[in-house]
Design a protein around this motif. Structure first.
Motif, PDB file in Angstrom:
ATOM      1  N   ALA A  75     -18.210 -22.941  23.702  1.00  0.00           N
ATOM      2  CA  ALA A  75     -17.284 -24.007  23.322  1.00  0.00           C
ATOM      3  C   ALA A  75     -15.860 -23.743  23.807  1.00  0.00           C
ATOM      4  CB  ALA A  75     -17.290 -24.180  21.802  1.00  0.00           C
ATOM      5  N   ALA A  76     -15.625 -22.617  24.483  1.00  0.00           N
ATOM      6  CA  ALA A  76     -14.282 -22.288  24.970  1.00  0.00           C
ATOM      7  C   ALA A  76     -13.776 -23.379  25.908  1.00  0.00           C
ATOM      8  CB  ALA A  76     -14.309 -20.943  25.700  1.00  0.00           C
ATOM      9  N   ASP A  77     -12.467 -23.524  25.947  1.00  0.00           N
ATOM     10  CA  ASP A  77     -11.856 -24.527  26.811  1.00  0.00           C
ATOM     11  C   ASP A  77     -12.112 -24.219  28.292  1.00  0.00           C
ATOM     12  OD1 ASP A  77     -10.613 -25.968  24.637  1.00  0.00           O
ATOM     13  OD2 ASP A  77      -9.171 -24.322  24.516  1.00  0.00           O
ATOM     14  N   LEU A  78     -12.078 -22.930  28.659  1.00  0.00           N
ATOM     15  CA  LEU A  78     -12.308 -22.504  30.029  1.00  0.00           C
ATOM     16  C   LEU A  78     -13.277 -21.331  30.017  1.00  0.00           C
ATOM     17  CD1 LEU A  78      -8.600 -22.599  31.213  1.00  0.00           C
ATOM     18  CD2 LEU A  78     -10.402 -24.201  31.885  1.00  0.00           C
ATOM     19  N   ARG A  79     -14.203 -21.305  31.005  1.00  0.00           N
ATOM     20  CA  ARG A  79     -15.233 -20.266  31.065  1.00  0.00           C
ATOM     21  C   ARG A  79     -15.263 -19.682  32.479  1.00  0.00           C
ATOM     22  NH1 ARG A  79     -16.487 -24.691  28.811  1.00  0.00           N
ATOM     23  NH2 ARG A  79     -17.747 -25.488  30.517  1.00  0.00           N
ATOM     24  N   TYR A  80     -15.088 -18.368  32.575  1.00  0.00           N
ATOM     25  CA  TYR A  80     -15.006 -17.678  33.857  1.00  0.00           C
ATOM     26  C   TYR A  80     -15.993 -16.514  33.894  1.00  0.00           C
ATOM     27  CZ  TYR A  80     -10.399 -19.963  34.028  1.00  0.00           C
ATOM     28  OH  TYR A  80      -9.371 -20.866  34.012  1.00  0.00           O
ATOM     29  N   CYS A  81     -16.184 -15.978  35.108  1.00  0.00           N
ATOM     30  CA  CYS A  81     -16.967 -14.751  35.245  1.00  0.00           C
ATOM     31  C   CYS A  81     -16.554 -14.003  36.504  1.00  0.00           C
ATOM     32  CB  CYS A  81     -18.473 -15.045  35.272  1.00  0.00           C
ATOM     33  SG  CYS A  81     -19.059 -15.881  36.746  1.00  0.00           S
ATOM     34  N   PRO A 125     -20.126 -20.466  33.740  1.00  0.00           N
ATOM     35  CA  PRO A 125     -18.774 -20.018  34.089  1.00  0.00           C
ATOM     36  C   PRO A 125     -18.413 -20.239  35.555  1.00  0.00           C
ATOM     37  CG  PRO A 125     -20.243 -18.145  34.020  1.00  0.00           C
ATOM     38  CD  PRO A 125     -21.059 -19.347  33.599  1.00  0.00           C
ATOM     39  N   MET A 126     -17.111 -20.375  35.807  1.00  0.00           N
ATOM     40  CA  MET A 126     -16.586 -20.452  37.168  1.00  0.00           C
ATOM     41  C   MET A 126     -16.304 -19.031  37.643  1.00  0.00           C
ATOM     42  SD  MET A 126     -13.860 -23.606  36.995  1.00  0.00           S
ATOM     43  CE  MET A 126     -12.854 -22.781  35.761  1.00  0.00           C
ATOM     44  N   VAL A 127     -16.712 -18.734  38.873  1.00  0.00           N
ATOM     45  CA  VAL A 127     -16.481 -17.411  39.447  1.00  0.00           C
ATOM     46  C   VAL A 127     -14.995 -17.239  39.753  1.00  0.00           C
ATOM     47  CG1 VAL A 127     -16.944 -15.933  41.437  1.00  0.00           C
ATOM     48  CG2 VAL A 127     -18.803 -17.229  40.393  1.00  0.00           C
TER      49      VAL A 127
END
Length: 197
Positions: A47-53, A70-72
Motif C-alpha cells: 500500500a506504500a505510495d512508491l515501491r522500488y527495488c 516495484p520499480m527498479v
C-alpha cells in the motif's frame, strides 16, 4: 514534512557461506519458501505510495512475490566490487590478501577497481535524500542486505566502519523516517502497516 522509507531485505539465493560479491543469482527454493512464510506480515507494505527495488533478480522477484510490483532503481544496486565481482571474501583474500585488508580498513579504498565503501554509502544515501518528501509519504524499497546496511549507516550519520556491524537478514524490514539529511531509525516489530495521521 517527512517521508517514511521501509527497506525489505531480498530473500536468499545462496547459503551465507557461499555469498559472493555482486551476486546476481536468482531466488532459490529456500528464498521462495521464505517469502511464502512472510507474506502475511510484509504484503501490507504494498500500500506504500512508491515501491522500488534493487536491480538484482532476487530483489525484483522478492518485490513481485510480495505483491509490490516495484520499480527498479539503479542507485540501489549493490557495491561495485570491480575485479572481485563473483568471488567470495575468502577467494578474494586468497588472491589479494593485502588488498582485502586495505579495503576492510579504509572506507575510501577501492583496491578491487570498483567502488569504495564510502562512495557506496554516499550513493545510497543520495538516493534516500532525493525521495519525494510529501508529508507522510510512504516508500518501500526491496534491496540487497549491503544496500540496506549502507542506507542505515548514512541515515544515522555513523562513521563508515559501522557498516560492518550492521547485520541484515533476508526478508527483514527496517524503516527510516524523516527528510533529507535528518533521518530517524524506526523498528516495527511485528511489522504493522503505517497509520496515516
Amino acid at each position: 514534512m517527512h517521508v517514511r522509507v521501509t527497506f525489505v531485505a531480498a530473500a536468499s539465493s545462496t547459503r551465507p557461506i557461499a555469498e559472493r560479491f555482486d551476486d546476481d543469482s536468482p531466488l532459490d527454493r529456500e528464498g521462495w519458501e521464505g517469502i511464502q512464510r512472510v507474506v502475511p506480515g510484509l504484503a501490507p507494505l504494498a500500500a506504500a505510495d512508491l515501491r522500488y527495488c534493487s536491480p538484482t533478480p532476487r530483489s525484483r522477484a522478492t518485490g513481485d512475490l510480495l505483491g509490490y510490483v516495484p520499480m527498479v532503481q539503479p542507485a540501489l544496486r549493490d557495491c561495485d566490487m570491480g575485479r572481485w565481482r563473483g568471488m567470495t571474501l575468502a577467494e578474494a583474500m586468497a588472491r589479494e590478501p593485502q588488498a582485502v585488508d586495505a579495503w576492510l580498513a579504509d572506507p575510501r579504498s577501492a583496491p578491487h577497481g570498483g567502488e569504495s565503501l564510502l562512495a557506496f554509502i554516499t550513493r545510497v544515501g543520495g538516493w534516500l535524500d532525493t525521495r519525494p518528501s510529501d508529508d507522510g509519504a510512504t516508500i518501500i524499497a526491496v534491496a540487497e542486505p549491503g544496500v540496506i546496511r549502507a542506507a542505515l549507516t548514512y541515515a544515522l550519520k555513523a562513521p563508515p566502519s559501522v557498516y560492518w556491524n550492521v547485520d541484515v537478514r533476508p526478508l527483514s524490514a527496517v524503516t527510516v523516517l524523516g527528510r533529507p539529511g535528518r533521518w530517524t531509525l524506526r523498528l516495527d516489530v511485528p511489522y504493522a502497516p503505517p497509520v496515516r495521521a
